[in-house]
Write a protein that holds these residues in place. Structure first.
Motif, mmCIF file in Angstrom:
data_model
loop_
_atom_site.group_PDB
_atom_site.id
_atom_site.type_symbol
_atom_site.label_atom_id
_atom_site.label_comp_id
_atom_site.label_asym_id
_atom_site.label_seq_id
_atom_site.Cartn_x
_atom_site.Cartn_y
_atom_site.Cartn_z
ATOM 1 N N LYS A 8 0.835 -1.208 0.000
ATOM 2 C CA LYS A 8 0.000 0.000 0.000
ATOM 3 C C LYS A 8 0.869 1.257 0.000
ATOM 4 C CE LYS A 8 -3.371 2.375 2.869
ATOM 5 N NZ LYS A 8 -4.100 2.344 4.146
ATOM 6 N N ILE A 9 1.888 1.276 0.853
ATOM 7 C CA ILE A 9 2.795 2.427 0.916
ATOM 8 C C ILE A 9 3.527 2.603 -0.398
ATOM 9 C CG2 ILE A 9 4.900 3.295 2.022
ATOM 10 C CD1 ILE A 9 3.835 1.947 4.616
ATOM 11 N N PHE A 10 3.951 1.502 -1.001
ATOM 12 C CA PHE A 10 4.666 1.552 -2.279
ATOM 13 C C PHE A 10 3.790 2.171 -3.368
ATOM 14 C CE2 PHE A 10 6.034 -0.262 -6.319
ATOM 15 C CZ PHE A 10 7.393 0.008 -6.300
ATOM 16 N N VAL A 11 2.549 1.743 -3.450
ATOM 17 C CA VAL A 11 1.630 2.250 -4.475
ATOM 18 C C VAL A 11 1.329 3.732 -4.253
ATOM 19 C CG1 VAL A 11 -0.730 2.059 -5.370
ATOM 20 C CG2 VAL A 11 0.634 0.005 -4.993
ATOM 21 N N PRO A 49 12.407 3.904 -11.579
ATOM 22 C CA PRO A 49 13.754 3.436 -11.208
ATOM 23 C C PRO A 49 14.209 3.932 -9.840
ATOM 24 C CG PRO A 49 13.733 4.163 -13.484
ATOM 25 C CD PRO A 49 12.410 4.536 -12.900
ATOM 26 N N GLN A 50 14.036 5.212 -9.556
ATOM 27 C CA GLN A 50 14.455 5.740 -8.249
ATOM 28 C C GLN A 50 13.571 5.192 -7.131
ATOM 29 O OE1 GLN A 50 17.264 7.625 -7.681
ATOM 30 N NE2 GLN A 50 16.786 7.144 -5.559
ATOM 31 N N LEU A 51 12.295 5.015 -7.409
ATOM 32 C CA LEU A 51 11.387 4.456 -6.408
ATOM 33 C C LEU A 51 11.832 3.053 -6.008
ATOM 34 C CD1 LEU A 51 8.729 4.685 -4.781
ATOM 35 C CD2 LEU A 51 7.582 3.705 -6.763
ATOM 36 N N LEU A 52 12.181 2.243 -6.978
ATOM 37 C CA LEU A 52 12.640 0.887 -6.687
ATOM 38 C C LEU A 52 13.942 0.892 -5.892
ATOM 39 C CD1 LEU A 52 11.781 -0.875 -10.052
ATOM 40 C CD2 LEU A 52 10.619 -1.152 -7.847
ATOM 41 N N LEU A 53 14.808 1.828 -6.189
ATOM 42 C CA LEU A 53 16.061 1.941 -5.427
ATOM 43 C C LEU A 53 15.788 2.384 -3.991
ATOM 44 C CD1 LEU A 53 18.449 3.588 -8.022
ATOM 45 C CD2 LEU A 53 18.584 1.263 -7.107
ATOM 46 N N ASP A 54 14.800 3.232 -3.795
ATOM 47 C CA ASP A 54 14.476 3.723 -2.460
ATOM 48 C C ASP A 54 13.835 2.648 -1.589
ATOM 49 O OD1 ASP A 54 15.497 6.156 -3.130
ATOM 50 O OD2 ASP A 54 13.555 7.101 -3.491
#
Length: 79
Positions: free
Chosen positions: A41-44, A73-78
């Protein structure tokens, strides 16, 4: 804290997790399912917020898939 908005059902999270387990006997506790659902949920929500900010930076009136692709890309790294 008061719950707002929708979330992911435990059944859905369980099925998603079991799709990637190598052994069929792997079990997941209810607490782990609840925490994983909260993380999803937080990710979305974070993806949506970042996409909106990207659209605003590009001076666009609405969010498109292009903005999501730019922030992903930056979201996945975070995470």
């Amino acid at each position: 804290m008061e719950e707002t908005g929708a979330g992911f059902r435990k059944e859905l999270v369980s099925k998603l997790l079991h799709l990637h387990f190598k052994e069929d006997k792997t079990k997941v506790s209810g607490d782990a399912l609840q925490l994983t659902a909260e993380l999803l949920k937080i990710f979305v929500i974070e993806a949506a917020i970042r996409s909106v900010r990207q659209a605003q930076a590009e001076e666009l009136g609405c969010v498109d898939l292009d903005q999501l692709e730019k922030v992903l890309p930056q979201l996945l790294l975070d995470f």
